[in-house]
Design a protein around this motif. Sequence first.
Motif, PDB file in Angstrom:
ATOM      1  N   LEU A  17       0.817  -1.217   0.000  1.00 51.31           N
ATOM      2  CA  LEU A  17       0.000   0.000   0.000  1.00 51.31           C
ATOM      3  C   LEU A  17       0.844   1.257   0.000  1.00 51.31           C
ATOM      4  CD1 LEU A  17      -2.701  -1.095   2.612  1.00 51.31           C
ATOM      5  CD2 LEU A  17      -2.695  -1.451   0.128  1.00 51.31           C
ATOM      6  N   HIS A  18       2.075   1.135  -0.414  1.00 50.51           N
ATOM      7  CA  HIS A  18       2.991   2.283  -0.397  1.00 50.51           C
ATOM      8  C   HIS A  18       2.424   3.448  -1.207  1.00 50.51           C
ATOM      9  CE1 HIS A  18       6.693   4.543  -0.288  1.00 50.51           C
ATOM     10  NE2 HIS A  18       6.689   4.627  -1.599  1.00 50.51           N
ATOM     11  N   GLY A  19       2.406   4.617  -0.608  1.00 48.08           N
ATOM     12  CA  GLY A  19       1.959   5.831  -1.281  1.00 48.08           C
ATOM     13  C   GLY A  19       0.474   6.089  -1.192  1.00 48.08           C
ATOM     14  N   LYS A  20      -0.303   5.189  -0.624  1.00 46.41           N
ATOM     15  CA  LYS A  20      -1.750   5.380  -0.546  1.00 46.41           C
ATOM     16  C   LYS A  20      -2.142   6.062   0.764  1.00 46.41           C
ATOM     17  CE  LYS A  20      -3.084   1.568  -3.566  1.00 46.41           C
ATOM     18  NZ  LYS A  20      -3.498   2.478  -4.653  1.00 46.41           N
ATOM     19  N   VAL A  21      -3.173   6.886   0.681  1.00 41.35           N
ATOM     20  CA  VAL A  21      -3.771   7.514   1.859  1.00 41.35           C
ATOM     21  C   VAL A  21      -5.075   6.781   2.133  1.00 41.35           C
ATOM     22  CG1 VAL A  21      -4.735   9.616   2.857  1.00 41.35           C
ATOM     23  CG2 VAL A  21      -2.724   9.742   1.351  1.00 41.35           C
ATOM     24  N   ALA A  22      -5.141   6.125   3.294  1.00 41.81           N
ATOM     25  CA  ALA A  22      -6.282   5.279   3.631  1.00 41.81           C
ATOM     26  C   ALA A  22      -6.984   5.817   4.866  1.00 41.81           C
ATOM     27  CB  ALA A  22      -5.831   3.846   3.873  1.00 41.81           C
ATOM     28  N   LEU A  23      -8.292   6.024   4.757  1.00 43.57           N
ATOM     29  CA  LEU A  23      -9.116   6.443   5.888  1.00 43.57           C
ATOM     30  C   LEU A  23      -9.772   5.211   6.496  1.00 43.57           C
ATOM     31  CD1 LEU A  23      -8.627   9.141   4.435  1.00 43.57           C
ATOM     32  CD2 LEU A  23     -11.017   9.732   4.929  1.00 43.57           C
ATOM     33  N   CYS A  35      -7.173  -3.225  10.813  1.00 43.77           N
ATOM     34  CA  CYS A  35      -6.942  -2.679   9.468  1.00 43.77           C
ATOM     35  C   CYS A  35      -5.960  -1.523   9.514  1.00 43.77           C
ATOM     36  CB  CYS A  35      -8.262  -2.223   8.860  1.00 43.77           C
ATOM     37  SG  CYS A  35      -9.367  -3.558   8.344  1.00 43.77           S
ATOM     38  N   ALA A  36      -6.158  -0.598  10.448  1.00 43.43           N
ATOM     39  CA  ALA A  36      -5.283   0.574  10.518  1.00 43.43           C
ATOM     40  C   ALA A  36      -3.821   0.162  10.711  1.00 43.43           C
ATOM     41  CB  ALA A  36      -5.738   1.492  11.648  1.00 43.43           C
ATOM     42  N   LEU A  37      -3.576  -0.762  11.623  1.00 39.32           N
ATOM     43  CA  LEU A  37      -2.209  -1.188  11.897  1.00 39.32           C
ATOM     44  C   LEU A  37      -1.595  -1.909  10.703  1.00 39.32           C
ATOM     45  CD1 LEU A  37      -2.723  -2.434  15.554  1.00 39.32           C
ATOM     46  CD2 LEU A  37      -1.366  -0.446  14.861  1.00 39.32           C
ATOM     47  N   LEU A  38      -2.357  -2.801  10.081  1.00 36.77           N
ATOM     48  CA  LEU A  38      -1.807  -3.547   8.947  1.00 36.77           C
ATOM     49  C   LEU A  38      -1.598  -2.640   7.747  1.00 36.77           C
ATOM     50  CD1 LEU A  38      -0.832  -6.264   7.980  1.00 36.77           C
ATOM     51  CD2 LEU A  38      -3.182  -6.827   7.320  1.00 36.77           C
ATOM     52  N   PHE A  39      -2.500  -1.705   7.503  1.00 43.03           N
ATOM     53  CA  PHE A  39      -2.303  -0.770   6.393  1.00 43.03           C
ATOM     54  C   PHE A  39      -1.010   0.021   6.585  1.00 43.03           C
ATOM     55  CE2 PHE A  39      -7.180  -0.174   5.631  1.00 43.03           C
ATOM     56  CZ  PHE A  39      -7.270  -1.513   5.266  1.00 43.03           C
ATOM     57  N   ALA A  40      -0.786   0.491   7.806  1.00 42.45           N
ATOM     58  CA  ALA A  40       0.440   1.251   8.071  1.00 42.45           C
ATOM     59  C   ALA A  40       1.669   0.383   7.854  1.00 42.45           C
ATOM     60  CB  ALA A  40       0.408   1.808   9.486  1.00 42.45           C
ATOM     61  N   GLU A  41       1.604  -0.870   8.294  1.00 44.74           N
ATOM     62  CA  GLU A  41       2.733  -1.780   8.076  1.00 44.74           C
ATOM     63  C   GLU A  41       2.989  -2.005   6.598  1.00 44.74           C
ATOM     64  OE1 GLU A  41       1.778  -5.325  10.202  1.00 44.74           O
ATOM     65  OE2 GLU A  41       2.366  -4.488  12.161  1.00 44.74           O
ATOM     66  N   GLN A  42       1.930  -1.931   5.790  1.00 43.64           N
ATOM     67  CA  GLN A  42       2.058  -2.143   4.356  1.00 43.64           C
ATOM     68  C   GLN A  42       2.351  -0.855   3.589  1.00 43.64           C
ATOM     69  OE1 GLN A  42       2.036  -5.117   2.576  1.00 43.64           O
ATOM     70  NE2 GLN A  42       2.268  -5.968   4.631  1.00 43.64           N
ATOM     71  N   VAL A 245      -6.535  -5.309   2.851  1.00 44.09           N
ATOM     72  CA  VAL A 245      -5.305  -4.895   2.163  1.00 44.09           C
ATOM     73  C   VAL A 245      -5.430  -5.179   0.674  1.00 44.09           C
ATOM     74  CG1 VAL A 245      -2.854  -5.439   1.838  1.00 44.09           C
ATOM     75  CG2 VAL A 245      -3.737  -5.058   4.136  1.00 44.09           C
ATOM     76  N   TYR A 246      -5.864  -6.379   0.337  1.00 40.09           N
ATOM     77  CA  TYR A 246      -6.042  -6.722  -1.074  1.00 40.09           C
ATOM     78  C   TYR A 246      -7.010  -5.767  -1.759  1.00 40.09           C
ATOM     79  CZ  TYR A 246      -8.059  -9.085  -5.128  1.00 40.09           C
ATOM     80  OH  TYR A 246      -8.543  -9.364  -6.392  1.00 40.09           O
ATOM     81  N   SER A 249      -5.559  -2.357  -2.419  1.00 42.87           N
ATOM     82  CA  SER A 249      -4.309  -2.347  -3.171  1.00 42.87           C
ATOM     83  C   SER A 249      -4.592  -2.318  -4.669  1.00 42.87           C
ATOM     84  CB  SER A 249      -3.481  -3.596  -2.840  1.00 42.87           C
ATOM     85  OG  SER A 249      -4.029  -4.737  -3.479  1.00 42.87           O
ATOM     86  N   ASP A 250      -3.556  -2.080  -5.449  1.00 44.78           N
ATOM     87  CA  ASP A 250      -3.698  -2.095  -6.903  1.00 44.78           C
ATOM     88  C   ASP A 250      -3.898  -3.510  -7.438  1.00 44.78           C
ATOM     89  OD1 ASP A 250      -3.373   0.641  -6.931  1.00 44.78           O
ATOM     90  OD2 ASP A 250      -1.212   0.549  -7.345  1.00 44.78           O
ATOM     91  N   GLU A 251      -3.677  -4.514  -6.607  1.00 45.25           N
ATOM     92  CA  GLU A 251      -3.898  -5.900  -7.013  1.00 45.25           C
ATOM     93  C   GLU A 251      -5.359  -6.152  -7.362  1.00 45.25           C
ATOM     94  OE1 GLU A 251      -2.550  -8.064  -3.606  1.00 45.25           O
ATOM     95  OE2 GLU A 251      -0.673  -6.948  -3.554  1.00 45.25           O
ATOM     96  N   SER A 252      -6.265  -5.367  -6.781  1.00 40.71           N
ATOM     97  CA  SER A 252      -7.705  -5.577  -7.005  1.00 40.71           C
ATOM     98  C   SER A 252      -8.287  -4.506  -7.922  1.00 40.71           C
ATOM     99  CB  SER A 252      -8.445  -5.573  -5.660  1.00 40.71           C
ATOM    100  OG  SER A 252      -8.274  -4.333  -4.993  1.00 40.71           O
ATOM    101  N   ALA A 253      -7.475  -4.006  -8.859  1.00 42.46           N
ATOM    102  CA  ALA A 253      -7.890  -2.872  -9.688  1.00 42.46           C
ATOM    103  C   ALA A 253      -9.132  -3.167 -10.538  1.00 42.46           C
ATOM    104  CB  ALA A 253      -6.730  -2.441 -10.590  1.00 42.46           C
ATOM    105  N   TRP A 254      -9.433  -4.442 -10.787  1.00 48.50           N
ATOM    106  CA  TRP A 254     -10.605  -4.789 -11.609  1.00 48.50           C
ATOM    107  C   TRP A 254     -11.649  -5.512 -10.767  1.00 48.50           C
ATOM    108  CZ3 TRP A 254     -12.376  -8.725 -15.513  1.00 48.50           C
ATOM    109  CH2 TRP A 254     -13.162  -8.128 -16.526  1.00 48.50           C
TER     110      TRP A 254
END
Length: 269
Positions: A17-23, A35-42, A245-246, A249-254
């Motif tokens: 999730l590098h570079g993403k801003v997640a609320l 979620c908050a902790l794992l997003f930050a780790e990612q 996370v998935y 992320s850009d992994e789930s773009a579709w």
Amino acid sequence: MTAPHPAAPAPTTAGRLHGKVALVTGAGAGIGQGCALLFAEQGATVVGCDLDPAAAERTRELAADRGLRIDVTAPLDMTVPADARRFADEAFARHGRIDALVTAGAIAPRMATAEEMDFESQWGPTMRGETDVVFLPVQAAWPHLKASGGGSIVNFASVNAFRGSSTFGMVAHCAGKAAVLGLTRQLAVEGGPSGIRANTISPGMVRTPATESAGAHEGAARDAVLARIPLGRVGRPEDIAWCAVYLISDESAWVTGGNFPVDGGVLAK
């Protein structure tokens, strides 16, 4: 002579999730905190909110213990439109974009059967706590997601959107979570042209402060819950967070308009 295979992409340690801003709403405890902790780790920049200032501080401290930073504003009430707007507007003003919104905030549902449920004191608060806390932050973040070129919304339904319970009186809870499924599918349709994706995760029983206080992990209730789970244990917040996370992320773009059961196999039975 056979042409050489192209080199594999170089591995990265920046995080998915590098570079993403997640609320993240409800970031003070349970699934929201996970979620908050794992997003930050990612690698995400995480902006959270919670109704409880003490819970918000615990999340900040847990993040700091891991060498991470999470901003959690409290008290903010996601059933109040002005609070939802403040949460989204301030995050966008501070960071210049919003890439994801995860609506993990919730108000404990009133457990009663249809025959016993009081409309004013039980049905109404449960529906607000299941649906308003999803719709209002989504509405507040929507223009910022559009301005950011799109993004991902993750809402939480439940296995109880698909099945009833003979252990607890869940008529309002089941109705509210089913509403979140329908709401999210419509968000996917409306958001598609702007690059906004919307999906739901449907957790099974997860050990959180809310489910503990409801007595779901004790005695006969615990035994009944475990009997329905093929994998033989209740969930942990991080079990749900990895799916989120998935989805951001850009992994789930579709991927949009979908529902992802993370339930230990409950819906397979």
